[in-house]
Design an enzyme around this catalytic site. Structure first.
Site, PDB file in Angstrom:
ATOM      1  N   LYS A 270     -13.796   0.066  -4.315  1.00  0.00           N
ATOM      2  CA  LYS A 270     -14.934   0.281  -3.407  1.00  0.00           C
ATOM      3  C   LYS A 270     -16.032   1.075  -4.100  1.00  0.00           C
ATOM      4  O   LYS A 270     -17.216   0.791  -3.937  1.00  0.00           O
ATOM      5  CB  LYS A 270     -14.469   0.986  -2.123  1.00  0.00           C
ATOM      6  CG  LYS A 270     -13.675   0.073  -1.187  1.00  0.00           C
ATOM      7  CD  LYS A 270     -13.267   0.779   0.105  1.00  0.00           C
ATOM      8  CE  LYS A 270     -12.480  -0.151   1.009  1.00  0.00           C
ATOM      9  NZ  LYS A 270     -12.038   0.451   2.255  1.00  0.00           N
TER      10      LYS A 270
ATOM     11  N   HIS B 180       7.561 -26.562   4.704  1.00  0.00           N
ATOM     12  CA  HIS B 180       6.803 -27.711   4.220  1.00  0.00           C
ATOM     13  C   HIS B 180       6.204 -27.461   2.841  1.00  0.00           C
ATOM     14  O   HIS B 180       5.384 -28.237   2.383  1.00  0.00           O
ATOM     15  CB  HIS B 180       5.721 -28.070   5.246  1.00  0.00           C
ATOM     16  CG  HIS B 180       6.315 -28.391   6.597  1.00  0.00           C
ATOM     17  ND1 HIS B 180       6.725 -29.656   6.949  1.00  0.00           N
ATOM     18  CD2 HIS B 180       6.651 -27.588   7.643  1.00  0.00           C
ATOM     19  CE1 HIS B 180       7.244 -29.630   8.172  1.00  0.00           C
ATOM     20  NE2 HIS B 180       7.218 -28.373   8.608  1.00  0.00           N
TER      21      HIS B 180
ATOM     22  N   GLU C 113       0.805  -1.233   0.000  1.00  0.00           N
ATOM     23  CA  GLU C 113       0.000   0.000   0.000  1.00  0.00           C
ATOM     24  C   GLU C 113       0.833   1.276   0.000  1.00  0.00           C
ATOM     25  O   GLU C 113       0.436   2.270  -0.590  1.00  0.00           O
ATOM     26  CB  GLU C 113      -0.960   0.005   1.190  1.00  0.00           C
ATOM     27  CG  GLU C 113      -2.060  -1.030   1.053  1.00  0.00           C
ATOM     28  CD  GLU C 113      -3.133  -0.879   2.111  1.00  0.00           C
ATOM     29  OE1 GLU C 113      -3.826   0.145   2.120  1.00  0.00           O
ATOM     30  OE2 GLU C 113      -3.262  -1.795   2.958  1.00  0.00           O
TER      31      GLU C 113
HETATM   32  O1  PA5 Z   1      -5.456   0.412   3.955  1.00  0.00           O
HETATM   33  C1  PA5 Z   1      -6.596   0.510   3.493  1.00  0.00           C
HETATM   34  O2  PA5 Z   1      -7.062   1.582   3.092  1.00  0.00           O
HETATM   35  C2  PA5 Z   1      -7.481  -0.703   3.447  1.00  0.00           C
HETATM   36  O3  PA5 Z   1      -6.761  -1.861   3.693  1.00  0.00           O
HETATM   37  C3  PA5 Z   1      -8.628  -0.528   4.448  1.00  0.00           C
HETATM   38  O4  PA5 Z   1      -8.132  -0.606   5.755  1.00  0.00           O
HETATM   39  C4  PA5 Z   1      -9.674  -1.593   4.200  1.00  0.00           C
HETATM   40  O5  PA5 Z   1     -10.205  -1.440   2.916  1.00  0.00           O
HETATM   41  C5  PA5 Z   1     -10.806  -1.544   5.213  1.00  0.00           C
HETATM   42  O6  PA5 Z   1     -11.264  -0.251   5.404  1.00  0.00           O
HETATM   43  P1  PA5 Z   1     -11.465   0.264   6.898  1.00  0.00           P
HETATM   44  O7  PA5 Z   1     -10.113   0.137   7.537  1.00  0.00           O
HETATM   45  O8  PA5 Z   1     -11.918   1.678   6.778  1.00  0.00           O
HETATM   46  O9  PA5 Z   1     -12.476  -0.639   7.505  1.00  0.00           O
END
Ligand code: PA5
Length: 359
Positions: free
Chosen positions: A351, A257, A241
Site C-alpha cells: 500500500k 469439475h 494473514e
Molecule cells: O487484512 C487486511 O489488512 C487487508 O485484507 C485489508 O482488509 C484490506 O487491505 C482492505 O483494507 P480495509 O479493510 O481497511 O479496507
C-alpha cells in the site's frame, strides 16, 4: 514439525502474540453483540422501494463481509447480492441498487473508487468503517455510516463489518428474522468460546488440535456449496494473514469439475497439502455423496484429509461457528509456527509503494 510455542502455555503465547490477536478473536461472540448494537443505531437508511440489487464493496478483511452477508441473506433476500472486490463497478449498479461501502480503515483505494462511481450513478449508499476517508466522505456527502471501533485489524473485525449490513437490510424491510438469528448465534458462540479458548487445553480444544496437525502442511480448505464455501474462503485468508502461509480454498460441487483432477501429479507438493472439508447440516444430498467419492479418489494423493462440521440450528449459527473455528485455528497455527499473528507487513509495504507512486 515441532511447535515453536506450546499452545497450552499462555505466557509463551502472550509473548509472541504481542498485539493480542488471540484475545480479539476469542471475543468474537462479544463483538457480534456489539455489532448488533451498532447496527441498531440511529442512522437514516435509504428508502427500499424499487431496489433491484445489493452490492457490497470491500477488499480483503473488509470484503469478506460481502461474502458473509450474501450467504446469510441468500435464503430470504429476493434480489441478488454481489460482493465487489476491485476497481470495477458492475454496469447494473444505478439508482435502484443498494451499495454498502465497507472499509475498516476507510482508506482502501479500490473501495473508494467504486464508491465514487456508485455515488455518481445515483446508487443508494451506506458506509461501514472505523474512520479514514470513507468516514469523511460519508459526512461530506450525507451517506449513512455505521461507525465501528478503531484499533483492530480489519480481519479481526468481521462481526463489526458484516452484522450492521444485516441489521440495515432488516431495518429497510428487505429481510426478516435474521437479526434475531444473529442474536441467537452470539449465545451459541459463547459456548464455543469456552471450547476454543486459550485456556482450554489442547486435548479438549479442537482448534488447537487442528492447528497442531496442520503444522508443516499447506492447508487446502473445501466447503460445501453455500455457507461452508464462504467459511472456506475465510479460513484460507486467515491462514494467509495470521499464519503467513499459502493456503487455498474451493467448493463442492464446482471443484468436482476441475480441481479433483489436479491432484494427479506433483506428488511431492500434493503430499504436503492438508485438506480440510467444511460441511454443514442441510447440505445437498448429492454434495454429501460427492464429498465421499472425492475423498476416496484423492486420499492417496493429499497428505491428510479431515472434516469440520458446522454446529448450529440455522444458517447464521452454522456460518459463524465455522468462521470462529477457522479464525481460532489460524491464530493457534501462527503461534505454533512462531509467527506473531497480527502484522501483515507485505500488505502495508504494498500500500505504501502504491501511495508513493500516486503521490
Ligand atoms: O487484512 C487486511 O489488512 C487487508 O485484507 C485489508 O482488509 C484490506 O487491505 C482492505 O483494507 P480495509 O479493510 O481497511 O479496507
Amino acid at each position: 514439525m515441532e511447535m515453536e510455542v506450546d499452545l497450552d502455555n499462555a505466557a509463551e503465547m502472550g509473548r509472541l502474540d504481542a498485539s493480542g490477536m488471540l484475545t480479539v478473536m476469542e471475543w468474537f461472540p462479544q463483538q457480534v453483540r456489539e455489532a448488533l448494537e451498532i447496527g441498531g443505531r440511529e442512522v437514516s437508511l435509504p428508502r427500499a422501494d424499487g431496489l433491484h440489487s445489493v452490492v457490497v464493496l470491500g477488499m480483503g478483511g473488509s470484503g469478506i463481509s460481502g461474502d458473509v452477508t450474501a450467504a446469510l441473506v441468500s435464503g430470504c433476500l429476493r434480489m441478488p447480492v454481489a460482493s465487489v472486490k476491485g476497481y470495477a463497478l458492475p454496469a447494473y449498479v444505478g439508482p435502484d441498487t443498494l451499495v454498502f461501502a465497507v472499509s475498516y480503515s476507510g482508506n482502501t483505494e479500490e473501495t473508494l473508487e467504486c464508491l465514487d462511481e456508485a455515488v455518481e450513478r445515483g446508487a443508494r449508499v451506506v458506509a461501514v468503517s472505523s474512520g479514514g476517508r470513507l468516514a469523511g466522505l460519508a459526512d461530506e456527502l450525507d451517506i449513512p455510516l455505521f461507525q465501528v471501533p478503531p484499533g483492530l485489524q480489519p480481519r479481526a473485525s468481521l462481526g463489526y463489518l458484516s452484522v450492521p449490513i444485516v441489521c440495515a437490510l432488516e431495518r429497510m424491510g428487505l429481510v426478516a428474522g435474521l437479526v434475531e438469528k444473529v442474536r441467537g448465534a452470539a449465545e451459541i458462540l459463547d459456548e464455543r468460546a469456552d471450547e476454543y479458548a486459550m485456556t482450554s487445553p489442547l486435548d479438549d480444544n479442537p482448534t488447537k488440535r487442528l492447528a497442531k496437525d496442520l503444522l508443516g502442511y499447506l492447508p487446502v480448505v473445501y466447503g460445501s456449496e453455500g455457507a461452508p464455501a464462504v467459511a472456506a474462503k475465510r479460513w484460507k485468508t486467515q491462514f494467509n494473514e495470521n499464519a503467513k502461509i499459502p493456503a487455498f480454498d474451493n467448493w463442492f460441487p464446482e471443484l468436482n469439475h476441475n480441481e479433483t483432477v489436479g491432484w494427479q501429479n506433483l506428488a511431492d507438493v500434493c503430499s504436503r497439502c492438508y485438506l480440510v472439508v467444511l460441511r454443514a447440516q442441510g447440505e445437498h444430498e448429492r454434495v454429501s455423496r460427492r464429498i465421499e467419492i472425492t475423498a476416496g479418489l484423492i486420499s492417496d494423493d493429499v497428505g491428510h484429509i479431515t472434516q469440520v462440521c458446522a454446529r448450529g440450528a440455522n444458517e447464521v449459527e452454522r456460518l459463524f461457528d465455522l468462521v470462529y473455528f477457522g479464525d481460532m485455528t489460524s491464530v493457534y497455527l501462527a503461534l505454533a509456527l512462531g509467527q506473531d499473528p497480527t502484522p501483515v507487513t507485505r500488505i502495508e509495504t504494498l500500500k505504501k509503494r502504491l501511495a508513493g507512486e500516486s503521490a
